[in-house]
Each structure stands twice: as C-alpha cells, then as structure tokens.
Design a protein around this motif. Sequence first.
Motif, mmCIF file in Angstrom:
data_model
loop_
_atom_site.group_PDB
_atom_site.id
_atom_site.type_symbol
_atom_site.label_atom_id
_atom_site.label_comp_id
_atom_site.label_asym_id
_atom_site.label_seq_id
_atom_site.Cartn_x
_atom_site.Cartn_y
_atom_site.Cartn_z
ATOM 1 N N PHE A 1 81.893 -2.767 -30.124
ATOM 2 C CA PHE A 1 82.574 -3.653 -29.182
ATOM 3 C C PHE A 1 81.601 -4.102 -28.100
ATOM 4 C CE2 PHE A 1 83.524 0.822 -28.247
ATOM 5 C CZ PHE A 1 82.971 0.969 -26.988
ATOM 6 N N PRO B 1 81.933 -5.972 -23.855
ATOM 7 C CA PRO B 1 82.873 -6.399 -22.807
ATOM 8 C C PRO B 1 83.017 -7.922 -22.788
ATOM 9 C CG PRO B 1 80.775 -5.749 -21.834
ATOM 10 C CD PRO B 1 80.710 -5.371 -23.288
ATOM 11 N N VAL C 1 88.327 -8.350 -26.521
ATOM 12 C CA VAL C 1 87.770 -7.102 -27.050
ATOM 13 C C VAL C 1 88.870 -6.113 -27.438
ATOM 14 C CG1 VAL C 1 87.419 -6.175 -24.695
ATOM 15 C CG2 VAL C 1 86.144 -5.223 -26.624
ATOM 16 N N SER C 2 89.927 -6.018 -26.660
ATOM 17 C CA SER C 2 90.994 -5.064 -26.993
ATOM 18 C C SER C 2 91.624 -5.393 -28.340
ATOM 19 C CB SER C 2 92.074 -5.068 -25.908
ATOM 20 O OG SER C 2 91.552 -4.629 -24.674
ATOM 21 N N SER D 1 78.585 2.419 -29.213
ATOM 22 C CA SER D 1 78.353 1.680 -27.977
ATOM 23 C C SER D 1 76.895 1.877 -27.594
ATOM 24 C CB SER D 1 79.276 2.208 -26.867
ATOM 25 O OG SER D 1 78.910 1.676 -25.608
ATOM 26 N N PRO E 1 79.588 0.597 -18.810
ATOM 27 C CA PRO E 1 80.755 1.119 -19.536
ATOM 28 C C PRO E 1 82.026 1.074 -18.701
ATOM 29 C CG PRO E 1 79.346 2.923 -18.819
ATOM 30 C CD PRO E 1 78.585 1.654 -18.562
ATOM 31 N N ARG F 1 86.976 -4.919 -18.423
ATOM 32 C CA ARG F 1 87.433 -5.439 -19.710
ATOM 33 C C ARG F 1 87.445 -4.357 -20.781
ATOM 34 N NH1 ARG F 1 83.302 -10.434 -19.669
ATOM 35 N NH2 ARG F 1 82.057 -8.702 -18.829
ATOM 36 N N LEU F 2 86.683 -3.282 -20.561
ATOM 37 C CA LEU F 2 86.630 -2.200 -21.547
ATOM 38 C C LEU F 2 87.649 -1.096 -21.277
ATOM 39 C CD1 LEU F 2 82.777 -1.735 -22.109
ATOM 40 C CD2 LEU F 2 84.436 -2.913 -23.573
ATOM 41 N N VAL G 1 90.088 -0.529 -23.949
ATOM 42 C CA VAL G 1 89.409 -0.040 -25.160
ATOM 43 C C VAL G 1 89.220 1.461 -25.083
ATOM 44 C CG1 VAL G 1 87.243 -0.102 -26.444
ATOM 45 C CG2 VAL G 1 88.292 -2.235 -25.644
ATOM 46 N N TRP G 2 88.700 1.934 -23.944
ATOM 47 C CA TRP G 2 88.491 3.382 -23.803
ATOM 48 C C TRP G 2 89.821 4.122 -23.912
ATOM 49 C CZ3 TRP G 2 83.773 3.876 -24.820
ATOM 50 C CH2 TRP G 2 82.755 3.153 -24.192
#
Length: 293
Positions: free
Chosen positions: A109, A111, A115-116, A132, A141, A145-146, A149-150
């Motif tokens: 992925f 940012p 992305v999600s 990553s 990280p 925007r991430l 995802v995390w």
Amino acid sequence: MSATAEAVRAFRERLGLPGLVDVHTHFMPERVLDKVWDYFDAVGPLTGVEWPITYRHEEEQRVALLREFGVRAFTAMLYPHKPAMAAWLNAWSADFAARTPDCLHTATFFPEEGVSGYVRQAVESGARIFKSHLQVGGYDPNDERLDPVWGLLAEAGLPIVIHCASGPVPGKHTGPEPIARLLARHPRLPLVVAHMGMPEYADFLDLADRYAEVRLDTTMAFTDFSEEMYGFPPGDLGRLADLGDRILLGTDFPNIPYPYEHQLAALERLGLGDDWLRAVCHDNGARLFRLDG
C-alpha cells in the motif's frame, strides 16, 4: 543439486526441519525488479560497499531455487515508490500467488486516495502478508490516510513486514520514533520489523518487548556483509533468545550479495541453540501462517 542446496539441506536435516519459512523474499513485475536491481548496482556510491546480486535469474529459476533449498513458504515482498502503483502491484502479486502455491499471497500500500479500498480488497481476496517500505516509499507511517489501513490489518491479524529502520541508508521517516507513535495508536498491529531493525537494533527490540504482536525478521542481519556496516551489539544476544518465538527467518533473496546458506550459517553461529534455530527458521513462521492447519 548445487553446493548451496546441499548446504541448506544439511542444515535442515541436522535440525530435523521439514523445510524453511522465509518471510522476506522478493518477487515483483519484471520491469520493477529490473529497477530494483539497478538501484543495488549503484548502491556502492551511497554506502561505500558494493552490492552484487547473487541470484540475478529469471523468475521461474528463482522459484525453482527456493524449492531446491527446501523453502516451503516464501513471500513476494513488493512495494510502491509513488502513488497509483500499489493496486497494480497487488494485482500482479495475487496472480503470482495463484500460480505459485508455496508463495504467501503478499500485498502492499501507499498513502493515497483509495488506499483503504484496495487494501480491503486485497484482504478479502486472500492476502496473507503485507509489505511497507518507508525508506523507498518516503512516507510517514502515521500519515492519516493510512490510519484506517493499520486498523484493518490489526483487526484482521495480518502481519506487515515493514522496512522502518535506517539501514542501509536512512530515509526521512525511518527510525524507531515513527513506529513507536504508530504502535501507541495501534498496539495490536502485527508488525514484522525487517532486518532486525538494523542499525537501531536495541530500539526495535524495546518495541518488541513492549508490544506482544511485534516481531522481527533476520533479513541480512548477523551476516558478514552487514556486520561490517552495522554490527549487532553482543550485549543484546540474550534479548534475541528471550524473543525467540517472535523472530522470523528472512533473507532478502534474490537481492543478496552472498549465497543463501550464509544467512543460515550466520544465525547458527550466534550460539543460541538448536531449539531457537528451529523456531526462527521454521516453527514461528509455520505457526503465524497456519501452514500445518
């Protein structure tokens, strides 16, 4: 059988291992891998150390070599260096995993907008591990925007091999501090710190002590090549023993400047015992990825 395959087989047989689980190997589209190899060909001016690639072969031969070495599960570590690249890499990797059953379906992925969505799609399509690369990607990280995802990956329990330390050359967002901030928000995130956190070994071991889902991979650590640049502190060997259930074999195949078996020999000469070696080279990875059901 090659001399390397013979050496790896002897290592496995001595330990009674059914195979190796290597969580850090690279497969990616040909034109992307060519650019990666171009980078390593030129890395000497950056580090002062030449980096010849030992296994500069076609994809089919590289897969065959890992099988000859007795690697029962490996990965396709791939990573974007710019927007609008990760989803395409994920599509390639899904196809590669479908035609290479011993490769753990790998995804990545960046940012960026959307992305999600494409990370969720990768999870739903069967991705088993993510990559990553903060140095190559040049991103923080903790980019907002991430954050979804995390959260998604933590909830799914999917490990992320993350190049977050400062070796071989530092990046704008490498080092332990950004990862410490990330884990403070997502304490259950199953990060696998690549390269044992080289050269900030102790700092990343501290994070593993603090967070039960943080692991480290052995990629290039303890080898003659890396020890000349970033020697592992002898005083921390005991910490490796204590974390023996959360250290995973990684090699960086094919992008390594020495034969595959040297990584195994480097681990063996640490003197941490056969049980530790069995766990690192097979059992921890087999358990993490449920290879035995």
